[in-house]
Design a protein around this motif. Structure first.
Motif, PDB file in Angstrom:
ATOM      1  N   SER A 190      -0.513  -3.057   9.481  1.00 51.15           N
ATOM      2  CA  SER A 190      -1.821  -3.651   9.736  1.00 51.15           C
ATOM      3  C   SER A 190      -2.828  -3.143   8.712  1.00 51.15           C
ATOM      4  O   SER A 190      -2.863  -1.953   8.391  1.00 51.15           O
ATOM      5  CB  SER A 190      -2.282  -3.268  11.144  1.00 51.15           C
ATOM      6  OG  SER A 190      -3.592  -3.723  11.370  1.00 51.15           O
ATOM      7  N   SER A 191      -3.631  -4.041   8.200  1.00 50.84           N
ATOM      8  CA  SER A 191      -4.616  -3.667   7.190  1.00 50.84           C
ATOM      9  C   SER A 191      -5.926  -4.383   7.473  1.00 50.84           C
ATOM     10  O   SER A 191      -5.936  -5.519   7.942  1.00 50.84           O
ATOM     11  CB  SER A 191      -4.096  -4.048   5.800  1.00 50.84           C
ATOM     12  OG  SER A 191      -5.093  -3.842   4.817  1.00 50.84           O
ATOM     13  N   TYR A 239      -2.788   0.662  -4.247  1.00 56.07           N
ATOM     14  CA  TYR A 239      -2.460  -0.703  -3.860  1.00 56.07           C
ATOM     15  C   TYR A 239      -1.659  -1.340  -5.004  1.00 56.07           C
ATOM     16  O   TYR A 239      -2.112  -1.396  -6.148  1.00 56.07           O
ATOM     17  CB  TYR A 239      -3.733  -1.502  -3.570  1.00 56.07           C
ATOM     18  CG  TYR A 239      -4.465  -0.973  -2.353  1.00 56.07           C
ATOM     19  CD1 TYR A 239      -5.343   0.098  -2.460  1.00 56.07           C
ATOM     20  CD2 TYR A 239      -4.235  -1.512  -1.088  1.00 56.07           C
ATOM     21  CE1 TYR A 239      -5.984   0.620  -1.348  1.00 56.07           C
ATOM     22  CE2 TYR A 239      -4.879  -1.010   0.034  1.00 56.07           C
ATOM     23  CZ  TYR A 239      -5.750   0.058  -0.109  1.00 56.07           C
ATOM     24  OH  TYR A 239      -6.379   0.561   1.006  1.00 56.07           O
ATOM     25  N   GLN A 270       0.859  -1.187   0.000  1.00 59.38           N
ATOM     26  CA  GLN A 270       0.000   0.000   0.000  1.00 59.38           C
ATOM     27  C   GLN A 270       0.893   1.233   0.000  1.00 59.38           C
ATOM     28  O   GLN A 270       1.893   1.290   0.730  1.00 59.38           O
ATOM     29  CB  GLN A 270      -0.895   0.002   1.246  1.00 59.38           C
ATOM     30  CG  GLN A 270      -1.879   1.148   1.302  1.00 59.38           C
ATOM     31  CD  GLN A 270      -2.797   1.066   2.508  1.00 59.38           C
ATOM     32  OE1 GLN A 270      -2.936   0.008   3.136  1.00 59.38           O
ATOM     33  NE2 GLN A 270      -3.436   2.161   2.840  1.00 59.38           N
ATOM     34  N   HIS A 309       4.253   0.155   1.934  1.00 63.08           N
ATOM     35  CA  HIS A 309       4.134  -0.688   3.115  1.00 63.08           C
ATOM     36  C   HIS A 309       3.593  -2.049   2.707  1.00 63.08           C
ATOM     37  O   HIS A 309       2.591  -2.136   1.995  1.00 63.08           O
ATOM     38  CB  HIS A 309       3.190  -0.060   4.142  1.00 63.08           C
ATOM     39  CG  HIS A 309       3.779   1.113   4.852  1.00 63.08           C
ATOM     40  ND1 HIS A 309       4.771   0.990   5.801  1.00 63.08           N
ATOM     41  CD2 HIS A 309       3.533   2.436   4.751  1.00 63.08           C
ATOM     42  CE1 HIS A 309       5.097   2.176   6.262  1.00 63.08           C
ATOM     43  NE2 HIS A 309       4.367   3.082   5.637  1.00 63.08           N
ATOM     44  N   LYS A 326       0.183 -11.785   7.030  1.00 62.84           N
ATOM     45  CA  LYS A 326       0.082 -10.333   7.129  1.00 62.84           C
ATOM     46  C   LYS A 326       1.459  -9.698   7.081  1.00 62.84           C
ATOM     47  O   LYS A 326       2.449 -10.295   7.513  1.00 62.84           O
ATOM     48  CB  LYS A 326      -0.634  -9.957   8.434  1.00 62.84           C
ATOM     49  CG  LYS A 326      -2.101 -10.345   8.451  1.00 62.84           C
ATOM     50  CD  LYS A 326      -2.810  -9.790   9.663  1.00 62.84           C
ATOM     51  CE  LYS A 326      -4.273 -10.189   9.699  1.00 62.84           C
ATOM     52  NZ  LYS A 326      -5.031  -9.589   8.571  1.00 62.84           N
ATOM     53  N   ILE A 346       1.447  -5.149   3.145  1.00 64.04           N
ATOM     54  CA  ILE A 346       0.231  -5.455   3.912  1.00 64.04           C
ATOM     55  C   ILE A 346      -0.109  -6.943   3.889  1.00 64.04           C
ATOM     56  O   ILE A 346      -0.680  -7.457   4.860  1.00 64.04           O
ATOM     57  CB  ILE A 346      -0.973  -4.603   3.449  1.00 64.04           C
ATOM     58  CG1 ILE A 346      -1.194  -4.681   1.944  1.00 64.04           C
ATOM     59  CG2 ILE A 346      -0.798  -3.160   3.899  1.00 64.04           C
ATOM     60  CD1 ILE A 346      -2.453  -3.940   1.473  1.00 64.04           C
ATOM     61  N   HIS A 347       0.207  -7.654   2.829  1.00 65.96           N
ATOM     62  CA  HIS A 347      -0.050  -9.102   2.761  1.00 65.96           C
ATOM     63  C   HIS A 347       0.991  -9.752   1.857  1.00 65.96           C
ATOM     64  O   HIS A 347       1.493  -9.122   0.936  1.00 65.96           O
ATOM     65  CB  HIS A 347      -1.433  -9.399   2.165  1.00 65.96           C
ATOM     66  CG  HIS A 347      -2.576  -8.885   2.944  1.00 65.96           C
ATOM     67  ND1 HIS A 347      -3.018  -9.463   4.115  1.00 65.96           N
ATOM     68  CD2 HIS A 347      -3.391  -7.817   2.717  1.00 65.96           C
ATOM     69  CE1 HIS A 347      -4.055  -8.789   4.572  1.00 65.96           C
ATOM     70  NE2 HIS A 347      -4.305  -7.791   3.756  1.00 65.96           N
TER      71      HIS A 347
END
Lengths: 115, 114
Positions: free
Chosen positions: A61-62, A89, A36, A44, A57, A46-47
């Protein structure tokens, strides 16, 4: 040109809607990632996924969720979008190479705006 | 906590000069570092990877170094051109183990002035 595709490129939706951002790659890579990025800011993680039925993850944190049912496909879902989810994204994939992660191939990104 | 830092947000240089960008890391020892270029609105594009046992890596006008004593990597663009203007990102594995996802520094926005 990398063989990794994201849809939609741009999405404007209202608060509370469910959205899915699609990501597909044709390179046969086991590893896939979602990052993201807000305008002018850093990416960052996120997954990420290291293979089918494997998801983890990232360091940010998302509220989004991901699935990996097929090697080539790694969709990201937001069950109820909020304005704070407005961002770009970026989906990426890489080969698994011995003891390190190979270069990342990125899609063009999905720019989400939640009103 | 482990951190990767690019201490210059922006760098302006004259065309033809060598641009040098710095990446520092703290509280961990990455097995390798990668460098990427990102243009506005686009995804990053891979440039170079350097492992901890390599002092220097080159690719055309690009050179990257890795100093595990200083905990620093330097990225050089020689004979810079306006087309080199972009944001350059230092990237490392999330943890000491090499086979982990990659995390990105904030990047340095390079502007090459004709």
């Amino acid at each position: 040109e990398a063989d990794i595709y994201q849809t939609p490129r741009y999405l404007v939706i209202g608060t509370g809607k469910k959205i899915t951002l699609e990501c597909s790659q044709t390179m046969g890579h086991d590893k896939m990632y979602w990052y993201q990025q807000d305008p002018g800011m850093e990416l960052h993680l996120i997954h990420y996924s290291y293979g089918v039925n494997s998801t983890e993850k990232g360091d940010l944190s998302s509220e989004s969720t991901v699935s990996r049912i097929r090697t080539e496909h790694f969709p990201l879902t937001l069950e109820s979008a909020r304005p704070s989810h407005t961002s770009q994204y970026l989906c990426a994939s890489s080969e698994a190479r011995g003891g390190y992660t190979g270069e990342l191939f990125f899609g063009e990104g999905s720019r989400l705006t939640v009103l | 906590s482990q951190k990767i830092e690019q201490n210059s947000e922006a760098l302006n240089i004259q065309e033809g000069k060598t641009a040098t960008l710095t990446c520092n890391y703290t509280n961990y020892s990455p097995a390798y570092l990668q460098w990427y270029r990102q243009d506005p609105g686009r995804g990053p594009v891979f440039l170079l990877l350097i492992r901890e046992n390599e002092k220097e890596k080159r690719k055309e006008r690009l050179k990257v170094t890795f100093d595990t004593t200083l905990k620093q990597s330097l990225f050089h663009i020689t004979a810079s051109q306006p087309a080199d203007s972009a944001t350059y990102l230092c990237v490392s594995p999330w943890r000491d183990s090499g086979n982990t996802p990659l995390v990105f520094g904030k990047g340095t926005r390079l502007s090459v002035i004709a």
